[in-house]
Design an enzyme around this catalytic site. Structure first.
Site, PDB file in Angstrom:
ATOM      1  N   HIS A 271       0.929  -1.310   0.011  1.00 47.50           N
ATOM      2  CA  HIS A 271       0.045   0.117  -0.017  1.00 47.50           C
ATOM      3  C   HIS A 271       0.946   1.299  -0.038  1.00 47.50           C
ATOM      4  O   HIS A 271       1.971   1.304   0.633  1.00 47.50           O
ATOM      5  CB  HIS A 271      -1.144   0.009   1.126  1.00 47.50           C
ATOM      6  CG  HIS A 271      -1.559   1.296   1.494  1.00 47.50           C
ATOM      7  ND1 HIS A 271      -1.271   2.300   2.485  1.00 47.50           N
ATOM      8  CD2 HIS A 271      -2.773   1.627   0.864  1.00 47.50           C
ATOM      9  CE1 HIS A 271      -2.102   3.286   2.382  1.00 47.50           C
ATOM     10  NE2 HIS A 271      -2.825   2.941   1.554  1.00 47.50           N
TER      11      HIS A 271
ATOM     12  N   HIS B 265       1.433  11.163  -2.167  1.00 47.72           N
ATOM     13  CA  HIS B 265       0.423  10.875  -1.454  1.00 47.72           C
ATOM     14  C   HIS B 265      -0.281  12.205  -1.321  1.00 47.72           C
ATOM     15  O   HIS B 265      -0.063  13.021  -0.820  1.00 47.72           O
ATOM     16  CB  HIS B 265       0.762  10.689   0.212  1.00 47.72           C
ATOM     17  CG  HIS B 265      -0.490   9.726   0.788  1.00 47.72           C
ATOM     18  ND1 HIS B 265      -0.462   9.711   2.258  1.00 47.72           N
ATOM     19  CD2 HIS B 265      -1.515   9.212   0.485  1.00 47.72           C
ATOM     20  CE1 HIS B 265      -1.432   9.105   2.575  1.00 47.72           C
ATOM     21  NE2 HIS B 265      -2.275   8.946   1.476  1.00 47.72           N
TER      22      HIS B 265
END
Length: 589
Positions: free
Chosen positions: A127, A173
């Site tokens: 992830h 991110h």
């Protein structure tokens, strides 16, 4: 000073030296040596071969294999050639048993059927694979991608965003302060290391926040860098996933299809989860944690939940859309219209559904049967909740028990959950694909599927004996232990898996020694050995302070090689502790 049985004992240096030399072979090792040498002082290749077949269960071993073992051990220990020595003495035999590469505890080669569809396999999945640390302000880099691929991870995630001028593509991110890395750098590193640890396919899951023009640019980058490594279907929509064998040395793209391609499928085919945090999306136990920084967390959740969804509505050419769309082998979907519909909707093709951990938990509580049925044909990806800002992880068995193939983990973290992840994918030669048990893929006469919560009969009993350990004096920093005396090691041994199989036991403490000798045996009754991991942890008893961590490993139960085995230990992050090894015995009874 240490208290022992009501007395006080000084941790003096000479005590350490006396205990350092106690590493003699355990009685069981001496017994089998005497048995197979028929009371002699040396073990021949024929006798070693008999031991490997009868005790170690290596039914296909040949005398020539035993000769190679003898040659290597004698060369390493005595620096003599095979022409001068054709046998092992007791110390040589003991050294062989403690050898990681000659006497490893699990099967080291790919041995499972690799010709079934991808949905039949658990897949080693990462992830936010580009992050070097926490989820808020750690650096984005291609280094974690390289590390993951070297470890055998097969599914990577990249979050794609436009740069400030909207002319290039960055990996970062979203809704955080993570310094970005260029997409092209990540793609080049993936190409260079994709098959360094495994020949089986790499799956790139893309969280796409790009305009159509940049989607087309991303497609060109991938075609230029990966060339014929990218696998796409000539016929368009697939009715069944290809197999890992079909996809050897291939890169597979999984993301949301561009909006122009989704007119017939509408919202039901959009990727991952809805961007709006509803009461269905957020479980009650998460609400307190989210209150502390509500604004930031809502943005974080929205970014994660809208994976691959935030593209511009700007028109692009049909050619560009076709180029990008054709690269997407595995289209992703979401649960926007509810969990039940997401799990039961069948468009006749293949797809991937992504759920964050708390929504997946709700799905298994409400629709456990439907979850398992969904994973028999489609891919299910689970990812950590947004409040895991330190890159911690959830318990992976919550996903594996229901057949979820892509249990996505923060690989840059550490802790027991990550140790379990490492342990699961030591199976099948560490190739990153582990075949799901047949009972998870089949249905009963009345359409019933495997229920991990059901009370099941005992299938087998695993007997584990912990003999001894060594290597801490050279392979572990002494500063990790009590400064004033040698460690007091003990070992925790247990099973993790379905609820009925979970248990932990421990040995006695071995006081004041760097080479502990326990010689203790444990039995574990298993109802679902196919989903069980053997957990092993060593600690240094350090009363009244917290015990010192001294090494760990997790091993898939069905991959254990019977007999007396060398078991290497790893640190908190899963890196090999040089020379730190246990000698253990495994038997199924």
């Amino acid at each position: 000073m240490k208290r022992e049985l009501g007395r006080y004992k000084m941790g003096l240096c000479f005590s350490d030296k006396l205990r350092m030399n106690r590493g003699a072979p355990p009685p069981d090792v001496v017994t089998v040596f005497v048995k197979y040498t028929e009371g002699g002082n040396h073990m021949s290749a024929e006798q070693l071969c008999r031991f490997l077949v009868e005790v170690q269960g290596e039914t296909e071993v040949l005398v020539s294999d035993a000769e190679k073992i003898i040659e290597r051990i004698t060369n390493e220990r005595h620096h003599i050639t095979k022409f001068l020595r054709h046998s092992l003495n007791l110390d040589d035999f003991f050294s062989f048993l403690f050898s990681d590469d000659l006497n490893h505890p699990v099967v080291s080669k790919v041995h499972q059927d690799m010709t079934s569809p991808l949905s039949h396999y658990f897949i080693y999945t990462s992830h936010n694979s580009y992050l070097t640390g926490n989820q808020i302000n750690s650096e984005c880099s291609d280094v974690p991608l390289i590390k993951a691929l070297k470890r055998g991870v097969r599914a990577l995630e990249l979050d794609l965003w436009p740069n400030s001028t909207k002319e290039d593509i960055l990996v970062r991110h979203g809704w955080a302060w993570t310094p970005p890395v260029e997409l092209i750098k990540c793609l080049r590193s993936i190409k260079d290391y994709a098959f360094s640890a495994s020949a089986y396919p790499v799956i790139l899951t893309l969280e796409d926040h790009l305009t159509p023009d940049l989607q087309a640019k991303a497609a060109e980058m991938m075609k230029e860098i990966f060339m014929d490594m990218v696998y796409f279907s000539e016929s368009g929509d697939l009715k069944e996933f290809p197999s890992p064998e079909d996809l050897k040395y291939k890169v597979v793209i999984s993301t949301k299809l561009p909006k122009e391609t989704l007119k017939k499928e509408k919202d039901s085919e959009e990727s991952d989860v809805s961007g709006k945090a509803s009461s269905e999306d957020v479980s009650a136990d998460d609400e307190k944690a989210e209150e502390t920084n509500k604004a930031k967390t809502e943005e974080e959740e929205r970014s994660e939940a809208k994976e691959e969804e935030d593209g511009s509505d700007k028109e692009s050419s049909k050619t560009d859309i076709l180029t990008y769309s054709r690269l997407i082998l595995i289209p992703s979907g979401n649960a926007r219209n509810g969990l039940k519909e997401a799990l039961t909707f069948d468009n006749g093709g293949i797809r991937r559904l992504s759920l964050r951990e708390q929504k997946f938990k709700k799905a298994t509580e409400m629709y456990g049967t439907e979850v398992t049925e969904f994973t028999q044909k489609n891919l299910l990806r689970i990812y950590p909740k947004a409040t895991r800002v330190t890159s911690s992880n959830y318990k992976p068995f919550s996903g594996w028990m229901y057949g979820a193939q892509m249990v996505a983990f923060n690989m840059q973290g550490y802790g027991r959950a990550l140790w379990m992840m490492h342990g699961m994918f030591r199976a099948n030669g560490g190739c990153g694909y582990v075949k799901k048990p047949d009972f998870m893929m089949n249905k009963g006469p009345d359409g019933e599927v495997f229920d991990p919560k059901a009370k099941l009969p005992i299938k087998t009993t695993l007997r584990v004996k912990v003999y001894m350990g060594k290597g801490w004096d050279s392979g572990f920093q002494r500063a990790c232990f009590n400064t004033w005396s040698s460690p007091n090691f003990y070992t925790r041994v247990g099973i993790t898996g379905v609820r009925g199989d979970r248990i932990m036991k421990k040995t006695k403490k071995e006081e004041n020694t760097w080479e502990p000798f326990w010689d203790e045996e444990f039995e574990f009754q298993l109802t679902v050995p196919e989903l069980a991991l053997l957990r092993v942890e060593v600690h240094d008893y350090n009363m009244p302070e917290k015990d010192d961590f001294s090494g760990q490993t997790c091993l898939p139960v069905t991959e254990l090689r019977q007999g007396i085995r060398s078991v290497p230990l790893y640190d908190r992050k899963g890196e090999r502790l040089v020379a730190v090894t246990l000698l253990m015995r495994f038997q199924f009874v």
